[in-house]
Design an enzyme around this catalytic site. Sequence first.
Site, PDB file in Angstrom:
ATOM      1  N   ASP A  10       0.871  -1.165   0.000  1.00  0.00           N
ATOM      2  CA  ASP A  10       0.000   0.000   0.000  1.00  0.00           C
ATOM      3  C   ASP A  10       0.919   1.229   0.000  1.00  0.00           C
ATOM      4  O   ASP A  10       2.103   1.122   0.298  1.00  0.00           O
ATOM      5  CB  ASP A  10      -0.881  -0.044   1.257  1.00  0.00           C
ATOM      6  CG  ASP A  10      -1.593   1.256   1.492  1.00  0.00           C
ATOM      7  OD1 ASP A  10      -2.283   1.723   0.572  1.00  0.00           O
ATOM      8  OD2 ASP A  10      -1.454   1.830   2.605  1.00  0.00           O
ATOM      9  N   ARG A  11       0.379   2.406  -0.357  1.00  0.00           N
ATOM     10  CA  ARG A  11       1.211   3.604  -0.402  1.00  0.00           C
ATOM     11  C   ARG A  11       1.028   4.463   0.865  1.00  0.00           C
ATOM     12  O   ARG A  11       1.868   4.465   1.749  1.00  0.00           O
ATOM     13  CB  ARG A  11       0.873   4.416  -1.680  1.00  0.00           C
ATOM     14  CG  ARG A  11       1.930   5.441  -2.057  1.00  0.00           C
ATOM     15  CD  ARG A  11       1.426   6.422  -3.104  1.00  0.00           C
ATOM     16  NE  ARG A  11       0.652   7.488  -2.469  1.00  0.00           N
ATOM     17  CZ  ARG A  11       0.069   8.492  -3.135  1.00  0.00           C
ATOM     18  NH1 ARG A  11       0.142   8.549  -4.457  1.00  0.00           N
ATOM     19  NH2 ARG A  11      -0.591   9.425  -2.485  1.00  0.00           N
ATOM     20  N   ASP A  12      -0.100   5.173   0.929  1.00  0.00           N
ATOM     21  CA  ASP A  12      -0.325   6.138   2.027  1.00  0.00           C
ATOM     22  C   ASP A  12      -0.460   5.434   3.389  1.00  0.00           C
ATOM     23  O   ASP A  12      -1.307   4.557   3.555  1.00  0.00           O
ATOM     24  CB  ASP A  12      -1.585   6.965   1.755  1.00  0.00           C
ATOM     25  CG  ASP A  12      -1.495   7.738   0.439  1.00  0.00           C
ATOM     26  OD1 ASP A  12      -0.393   8.193   0.086  1.00  0.00           O
ATOM     27  OD2 ASP A  12      -2.536   7.878  -0.234  1.00  0.00           O
ATOM     28  N   GLN A  57      -6.591   5.847  -5.087  1.00  0.00           N
ATOM     29  CA  GLN A  57      -6.433   7.306  -5.222  1.00  0.00           C
ATOM     30  C   GLN A  57      -7.698   7.916  -5.800  1.00  0.00           C
ATOM     31  O   GLN A  57      -7.732   8.395  -6.931  1.00  0.00           O
ATOM     32  CB  GLN A  57      -5.201   7.623  -6.095  1.00  0.00           C
ATOM     33  CG  GLN A  57      -3.878   7.182  -5.473  1.00  0.00           C
ATOM     34  CD  GLN A  57      -3.570   7.876  -4.142  1.00  0.00           C
ATOM     35  OE1 GLN A  57      -3.943   9.016  -3.925  1.00  0.00           O
ATOM     36  NE2 GLN A  57      -2.898   7.162  -3.238  1.00  0.00           N
ATOM     37  N   CYS A  94      -5.807   2.740  -8.269  1.00  0.00           N
ATOM     38  CA  CYS A  94      -7.239   2.800  -8.591  1.00  0.00           C
ATOM     39  C   CYS A  94      -7.632   4.258  -8.459  1.00  0.00           C
ATOM     40  O   CYS A  94      -7.492   4.846  -7.386  1.00  0.00           O
ATOM     41  CB  CYS A  94      -8.065   1.955  -7.632  1.00  0.00           C
ATOM     42  SG  CYS A  94      -9.826   2.353  -7.760  1.00  0.00           S
ATOM     43  N   HIS A  96     -10.692   5.391  -9.152  1.00  0.00           N
ATOM     44  CA  HIS A  96     -12.152   5.404  -9.244  1.00  0.00           C
ATOM     45  C   HIS A  96     -12.821   5.680  -7.898  1.00  0.00           C
ATOM     46  O   HIS A  96     -12.201   5.535  -6.850  1.00  0.00           O
ATOM     47  CB  HIS A  96     -12.625   4.054  -9.791  1.00  0.00           C
ATOM     48  CG  HIS A  96     -11.859   3.621 -11.007  1.00  0.00           C
ATOM     49  ND1 HIS A  96     -11.046   2.519 -11.024  1.00  0.00           N
ATOM     50  CD2 HIS A  96     -11.743   4.205 -12.225  1.00  0.00           C
ATOM     51  CE1 HIS A  96     -10.471   2.408 -12.224  1.00  0.00           C
ATOM     52  NE2 HIS A  96     -10.866   3.423 -12.970  1.00  0.00           N
ATOM     53  N   CYS A 101     -15.818   0.201  -9.654  1.00  0.00           N
ATOM     54  CA  CYS A 101     -14.789  -0.566 -10.368  1.00  0.00           C
ATOM     55  C   CYS A 101     -14.510  -1.862  -9.627  1.00  0.00           C
ATOM     56  O   CYS A 101     -15.059  -2.109  -8.559  1.00  0.00           O
ATOM     57  CB  CYS A 101     -13.511   0.255 -10.480  1.00  0.00           C
ATOM     58  SG  CYS A 101     -12.709   0.488  -8.870  1.00  0.00           S
ATOM     59  N   ARG A 104     -10.736  -0.986  -6.698  1.00  0.00           N
ATOM     60  CA  ARG A 104     -10.543  -0.245  -5.453  1.00  0.00           C
ATOM     61  C   ARG A 104     -10.472  -1.234  -4.294  1.00  0.00           C
ATOM     62  O   ARG A 104     -11.404  -1.988  -4.059  1.00  0.00           O
ATOM     63  CB  ARG A 104     -11.680   0.762  -5.245  1.00  0.00           C
ATOM     64  CG  ARG A 104     -11.486   1.616  -4.010  1.00  0.00           C
ATOM     65  CD  ARG A 104     -12.581   2.685  -3.858  1.00  0.00           C
ATOM     66  NE  ARG A 104     -12.538   3.240  -2.514  1.00  0.00           N
ATOM     67  CZ  ARG A 104     -11.676   4.173  -2.107  1.00  0.00           C
ATOM     68  NH1 ARG A 104     -10.805   4.680  -2.939  1.00  0.00           N
ATOM     69  NH2 ARG A 104     -11.689   4.597  -0.867  1.00  0.00           N
ATOM     70  N   ASP A 131      -1.631  -0.557   5.875  1.00  0.00           N
ATOM     71  CA  ASP A 131      -2.062  -0.064   7.187  1.00  0.00           C
ATOM     72  C   ASP A 131      -3.570  -0.124   7.387  1.00  0.00           C
ATOM     73  O   ASP A 131      -4.060   0.204   8.458  1.00  0.00           O
ATOM     74  CB  ASP A 131      -1.573   1.384   7.396  1.00  0.00           C
ATOM     75  CG  ASP A 131      -2.256   2.360   6.456  1.00  0.00           C
ATOM     76  OD1 ASP A 131      -2.346   2.049   5.248  1.00  0.00           O
ATOM     77  OD2 ASP A 131      -2.718   3.414   6.929  1.00  0.00           O
TER      78      ASP A 131
HETATM   79 MG   LIG Z   1      -2.890   3.138   3.559  1.00  0.00          MG
HETATM   80 ZN   LIG Z   2     -10.667   1.221  -9.499  1.00  0.00          ZN
END
Ligand SMILES: [Mg+2]
Ligand SMILES: [Zn+2]
Length: 173
Positions: A10-12, A57, A94, A96, A101, A104, A131
Amino acid sequence: MTTWSAVLLDRDGTVNVKAPEGAYVTRPEQLILLPGAGAAVRRLRDAGLPVFVVTNQRAVARGLMTAPGLDEVHDRFRELLGAAGAEVDGIYACVHEAGECGCRKPLPGLLHRVARDHPGVDLGRSVMIGDAASDVAAGAAAGCATVRLAASPDPAATVTARSLAEAVTWLLR
Ligand SMILES: [Mg+2]
Ligand SMILES: [Zn+2]
């Protein structure tokens, strides 16, 4: 040591500092790596593991950021990782709104896209680290082992770790 096929991040809140609740990282200068995250990604790469980022996103769907704007954020993301001697093999987003979709998270569409684009990736021998509960759900739905980054144990995850560094230590044990 388990022979993992790939690591999905995951990113954030996993690699970089999460924006406050209800806000989004929409500009490159807002992107800040979490302490130790760059070094942790580097350890994965040094161990020969492909690393992919899978990130929701929806700020794009909400018109708060354009697709090229997201690319700029990801250029910065790669630049900061590079400064720590780390890199990732792909970033899958993602863009959307929820319910529109199949990609996500908690849905596993992004993970399946990684496997489609990279035939060497065996999701059944890969691990998803994130997280949020939705990261664990997406990973499990794709057949991956899962690491939840949290302060208290998540029974839905294969293991819980306090940081990406701790997750990587478990992975490479
Ligand atoms: Mg996260
Ligand atoms: Zn998506």
